[in-house]
Design a protein around this motif. Structure first.
Motif, PDB file in Angstrom:
ATOM      1  N   THR A   1       3.458  -2.569 -12.994  1.00 45.35           N
ATOM      2  CA  THR A   1       3.274  -1.136 -12.145  1.00 45.35           C
ATOM      3  C   THR A   1       2.748  -1.255 -10.787  1.00 45.35           C
ATOM      4  O   THR A   1       1.978  -1.879 -10.443  1.00 45.35           O
ATOM      5  N   ILE A   2       3.559  -0.682 -10.035  1.00 50.91           N
ATOM      6  CA  ILE A   2       3.320  -1.015  -8.441  1.00 50.91           C
ATOM      7  C   ILE A   2       2.007  -0.074  -8.106  1.00 50.91           C
ATOM      8  O   ILE A   2       2.159   1.349  -8.169  1.00 50.91           O
ATOM      9  N   PRO A   3       1.341  -0.595  -7.486  1.00 49.94           N
ATOM     10  CA  PRO A   3      -0.117   0.066  -7.037  1.00 49.94           C
ATOM     11  C   PRO A   3       0.297   0.886  -5.971  1.00 49.94           C
ATOM     12  O   PRO A   3       0.956   0.337  -5.081  1.00 49.94           O
ATOM     13  N   SER A   4      -0.018   2.239  -5.896  1.00 43.61           N
ATOM     14  CA  SER A   4       0.408   3.333  -4.888  1.00 43.61           C
ATOM     15  C   SER A   4      -1.242   3.914  -4.432  1.00 43.61           C
ATOM     16  O   SER A   4      -1.422   5.000  -5.347  1.00 43.61           O
TER      17      SER A   4
ATOM     18  N   VAL B   1       8.541  -6.591   1.191  1.00 43.37           N
ATOM     19  CA  VAL B   1       8.490  -5.726  -0.118  1.00 43.37           C
ATOM     20  C   VAL B   1       9.246  -6.365  -1.282  1.00 43.37           C
ATOM     21  O   VAL B   1       8.615  -6.467  -2.256  1.00 43.37           O
ATOM     22  N   VAL B   2      10.490  -6.879  -1.074  1.00 46.04           N
ATOM     23  CA  VAL B   2      11.194  -7.664  -2.032  1.00 46.04           C
ATOM     24  C   VAL B   2      10.319  -8.607  -2.583  1.00 46.04           C
ATOM     25  O   VAL B   2      10.175  -8.926  -3.864  1.00 46.04           O
ATOM     26  N   ARG B   3       9.636  -9.318  -1.904  1.00 51.87           N
ATOM     27  CA  ARG B   3       8.887 -10.780  -2.273  1.00 51.87           C
ATOM     28  C   ARG B   3       7.580 -10.168  -3.119  1.00 51.87           C
ATOM     29  O   ARG B   3       7.114 -10.673  -4.144  1.00 51.87           O
ATOM     30  N   ASN B   4       6.887  -8.982  -2.389  1.00 54.92           N
ATOM     31  CA  ASN B   4       5.940  -8.637  -3.283  1.00 54.92           C
ATOM     32  C   ASN B   4       6.258  -8.150  -4.617  1.00 54.92           C
ATOM     33  O   ASN B   4       5.597  -8.336  -5.655  1.00 54.92           O
ATOM     34  N   LEU B   5       7.322  -7.252  -4.778  1.00 52.61           N
ATOM     35  CA  LEU B   5       7.808  -6.670  -5.955  1.00 52.61           C
ATOM     36  C   LEU B   5       8.023  -7.900  -6.964  1.00 52.61           C
ATOM     37  O   LEU B   5       7.722  -7.885  -8.005  1.00 52.61           O
ATOM     38  N   ILE B   6       8.780  -8.855  -6.557  1.00 48.59           N
ATOM     39  CA  ILE B   6       9.267 -10.163  -7.286  1.00 48.59           C
ATOM     40  C   ILE B   6       7.948 -10.831  -7.801  1.00 48.59           C
ATOM     41  O   ILE B   6       8.056 -11.280  -9.300  1.00 48.59           O
ATOM     42  N   GLU B   7       7.224 -10.957  -7.015  1.00 45.63           N
ATOM     43  CA  GLU B   7       5.946 -11.792  -7.388  1.00 45.63           C
ATOM     44  C   GLU B   7       4.584 -11.025  -7.772  1.00 45.63           C
ATOM     45  O   GLU B   7       3.831 -11.549  -8.071  1.00 45.63           O
ATOM     46  N   ARG B   8       4.811  -9.710  -8.060  1.00 43.32           N
ATOM     47  CA  ARG B   8       3.993  -8.873  -8.272  1.00 43.32           C
ATOM     48  C   ARG B   8       2.650  -8.892  -7.447  1.00 43.32           C
ATOM     49  O   ARG B   8       1.667  -9.257  -8.034  1.00 43.32           O
ATOM     50  N   ASP B   9       2.885  -8.820  -5.994  1.00 43.76           N
ATOM     51  CA  ASP B   9       1.778  -9.308  -5.316  1.00 43.76           C
ATOM     52  C   ASP B   9       1.432  -8.110  -4.152  1.00 43.76           C
ATOM     53  O   ASP B   9       0.881  -8.611  -3.048  1.00 43.76           O
ATOM     54  N   ALA B  10       1.952  -7.072  -4.659  1.00 39.93           N
ATOM     55  CA  ALA B  10       1.487  -6.018  -3.689  1.00 39.93           C
ATOM     56  C   ALA B  10       0.190  -5.572  -3.588  1.00 39.93           C
ATOM     57  O   ALA B  10      -0.648  -5.916  -4.450  1.00 39.93           O
ATOM     58  N   VAL B  11      -0.479  -5.249  -2.595  1.00 40.70           N
ATOM     59  CA  VAL B  11      -1.815  -4.925  -2.189  1.00 40.70           C
ATOM     60  C   VAL B  11      -2.266  -3.819  -2.974  1.00 40.70           C
ATOM     61  O   VAL B  11      -1.548  -2.668  -2.784  1.00 40.70           O
ATOM     62  N   THR B  12      -3.407  -3.955  -3.462  1.00 36.55           N
ATOM     63  CA  THR B  12      -4.040  -2.721  -4.431  1.00 36.55           C
ATOM     64  C   THR B  12      -4.965  -2.079  -3.561  1.00 36.55           C
ATOM     65  O   THR B  12      -5.991  -2.757  -3.257  1.00 36.55           O
TER      66      THR B  12
END
Length: 716
Positions: A229-232, A333-344
């Motif tokens: 689930t991508i944090p937004s 962005v691609v790396r954040n999504l693949i590694e599930r590492d986007a900032v919350t």
């Protein structure tokens, strides 16, 4: 530390609410972005987070300065590069790349050029120039390994030229970015509405194809990708996590890859691109530069990748810059999504609550501490909170930083202003009123206790202290004015220091007399004990002054002290134009009479039974007599303090025992026995000598039956 009351707590809460609401309000929304910038910089400086670029799931093929300076590209329009781009893309695909995305747009073809060339436009002479390139695009698109980019805009859209669109069919995605009001890119859009339907952005599409899935939408509206689930915090955006400051993404020079194709080194392409997401984009010092949340710390245009055919150019060492090439934003962005590492990020309610809570803590600290201490507390707590925020950011959780820091600083300033204007007015008035009458530590204790004196008048249980020098008038007649003033200043200073050191308040000086009270204005439950200790210390100090101070030499000063405890009216008493903080009551009068009563008994200190009762068992006492002082009909038992409990000497214990025996005989009308008991002490103990004379007189002239053992004093 200052005590806080209910009004202070309410003020702190209101100030925290105001400061928190202001600094998290929409007009100051840029503070949220500034928090991300600061956290990114602090994490980069404080926490080692250098990841091996070789482990990156995404790589960049850079059309860089080296490419522009290397044949056959040097001096050639970019429209003529398409054949070489097609060849390199083919080798990358053969090397095992999962998907390739274009961050460059060719809006026209050289075949469409209308520049005159001879007797015909240049384009007509270049027909078929892009055929191989378009075939390569078609093959890659059909295999699902190619996505071209476009810029969506109502005014100036930017799309690949028509032939490319036909070659790739629907494999075109938007490259648009999300820019904050301060022109900084901290978040990226997840999708765009095209013909009323959501279409994933370029980076989302690339990550989805690499993971072999398609984006979905959860009931909450959040986008979901392969179970993630991508944090937004802001709807339909992803907050960028520049964990490696750009250096965690390999960057391959396009010129070097083209030379590698010429060299025929297929193994290099396999080692470099197998299982990777590839982004093709420009990496130049003047084109497509983006400000991101790395702007404070400085970011990098990737990490130089291994070389294949061309030697590394001289002077290619990278330096951190406030901006980075746009292709690395998409790569992140691609790396954040693949590694599930986007900032919350915290949502608005949680961010506001946290800001208000921190501001409330600082407001309370500012209410309890002095301004300098409150500033130090703010610095310390802000540093601790910042450390916690950095630790959380290491785990991709962005706590608000600038909002709590600035809101708490504003709360600190407002609380200091509140104290100065309202809360501390009474304290300042009290300090000003008593600065010349009380020791600073007594005033501090009084303020800290929260019990301020009622300057208009109040009833207090106090212990009065009266002292007077014995026979001082005759001594003063033998001294010059200068000597007299020096002696009095030395004496009064020493006695005052002792009184104030024990929590007492010097009400006034009357010549050589001192009038003091314990228990007001500073509230002191142990006022009686402190008054007795002060009296004993004053007596001891006077003996030391007589022995060691030149101003006292040859005078042999002695004083009398009277102590009495009870209720009294204390407050500002006087005329309308002139008044003083003082005390009035019968308690005061009795203490004054007891001071004078000392001369009848030859004692230095005399205390009433009320004072003895309030001291408990803290002292060793000798009961002197029951007396009736002038102006008071009720008899009072009076006592002499000898020392602290168990501190009296053997001689004092002996004298006290014999004196008690004589006093008991006196009160039992056994006057002859009383004479015998008192005579044994008469030569060394003035009270015993006085009682022996009184007892002999009653032996010779027995009193009437209604006689009571009370000594009525005629004078003051």
């Amino acid at each position: 530390m200052r005590r806080i009351g209910r009004r202070d707590i309410v003020a702190a809460i209101l100030i925290a609410l105001l400061a928190g609401a202001v600094f998290t309000s929409p007009p100051l929304q840029t503070l949220q972005g500034l928090s991300l910038d600061i956290l990114t910089a602090m994490r980069g400086k404080l926490v080692s987070d250098r990841r091996d670029p070789a482990t990156s799931p995404v790589v960049v093929v850079a059309i860089d300065g080296e490419t522009y300076d290397t044949p056959p590209f040097k001096g050639s329009p970019t429209l003529t590069w398409t054949r070489e781009i097609g060849r390199v893309l083919g080798s990358i695909t053969e090397g095992g790349a999962k998907v390739i995305g274009f961050d460059v747009i060719f809006p026209s073809s050289i075949e469409q050029s209308e520049i005159p060339f001879g007797d015909a436009p240049l384009g007509s002479r270049m027909k078929g120039f892009d055929r191989d390139y378009l075939i390569a695009l078609r093959q890659l698109s059909d295999s699902g390994k190619l996505v071209l980019g476009e810029i969506l805009s109502n005014d100036h859209p930017d799309r690949p030229y028509r032939a490319q669109q036909l070659a790739v069919k629907n494999n075109i995605r938007a490259l648009n970015v999300h820019t904050d009001p301060d022109d900084v890119i901290r978040r990226m859009p997840l999708s765009f509405a095209i013909d009323g339907k959501p279409v994933p952005a370029m980076a989302i599409e690339l990550a989805a194809r690499a993971l072999g899935t398609t984006p979905g939408t959860e009931p909450s509206g959040a986008m979901q990708l392969s179970g993630y689930t991508i944090p937004s915090a802001i709807p339909n955006t992803l907050t960028l996590n520049f964990r490696g400051m750009g250096r965690d993404i390999p960057a391959y020079s396009f010129a070097n890859l083209r030379a590698c194709v010429e060299k025929g080194d297929r193994d290099f392409f396999r080692r470099a691109f197998e299982g990777k997401v590839v982004l093709l984009g420009t990496v130049l010092n003047f084109e497509d530069r983006k400000l991101t949340s790395m702007r404070l710390s400085g970011g990098y245009d990737g990490s130089p990748a291994p070389r294949c055919a061309l030697p590394a150019s001289a002077g290619t060492a990278q330096k951190a810059r406030s901006d980075i090439a746009g292709v690395f934003v998409h790569a992140t962005v691609v790396r954040n999504l693949i590694e599930r590492d986007a900032v919350t990020e915290l949502g608005f309610p949680a961010r506001t609550i946290l800001t208000i809570a921190f501001a409330a803590i600082i407001a309370c600290a500012a209410c309890m501490l002095a301004p300098s201490g409150a500033v130090i507390a703010w610095l310390a707590l802000t540093a601790v909170y910042a450390g916690m925020a950095v630790v959380a950011f290491v785990h991709a959780l962005a706590l608000p930083l600038t909002e709590p820091a600035l809101a708490s600083l504003a709360a600190l300033a407002m609380m200091i202003g509140y104290r100065f204007m309202l809360a501390d007015r009474d304290e300042r008035f009290l300090r000003k009123s008593f600065a010349f009458y009380l020791a600073p530590e007594v005033i501090n204790t009084m303020v800290a206790s929260g019990k301020m004196p009622a300057l208009g008048g109040e009833m207090r249980n106090v212990t009065m202290f009266f002292s007077d020098l014995s026979g001082f008038s005759s001594i003063a007649e033998t001294m010059t004015p200068g000597e007299l003033v020096t002696l009095m200043n030395e004496y009064l200073s020493a006695m005052t220091d002792i009184i104030e050191g024990h929590g007492g308040y010097v009400d006034k000086y009357i010549g050589d007399s001192i009038v003091a009270m314990f228990g007001a204005p500073a509230d002191d439950p142990a006022h009686a004990r402190n008054a007795v200790r002060a009296a004993l210390k004053c007596h001891e100090t006077l003996a030391d002054l007589n022995a060691n101070n030149a101003a006292f030499a040859g005078h042999g000063l002695s004083h009398r002290i009277g102590l009495n405890s009870g209720e009294a009216v204390v407050g500002n008493i006087g005329s309308r134009r002139r008044f003083n903080y003082t005390v009035m009551s019968d308690t005061v009068n009795v203490a004054s009479r007891l001071e004078g009563a000392n001369k009848y008994y030859g004692t230095a200190i005399m205390a009433s039974e009320a004072t003895v009762a309030q001291t408990g068992d803290a002292f060793a006492w000798r009961e002197l007599d029951a007396i009736r002082v002038q102006g008071r009909g009720e008899a009072i038992k009076v006592f002499e303090p000898l020392a602290e409990r168990d501190g009296e000497s053997a001689e004092q214990k002996k004298v006290t025992a014999l004196y008690a025996e004589g006093l008991a005989c006196w009160r039992a009308r056994e006057f002859a026995k009383a004479v015998d008991a008192f005579d044994r002490l008469a030569k060394v103990d003035p009270p015993s000598s006085m009682f022996a004379k009184r007892a002999r007189a009653l032996v010779a002239n027995p009193p009437p039956l209604e006689w009571t053992p009370v000594n009525t004093l005629e004078g003051k």
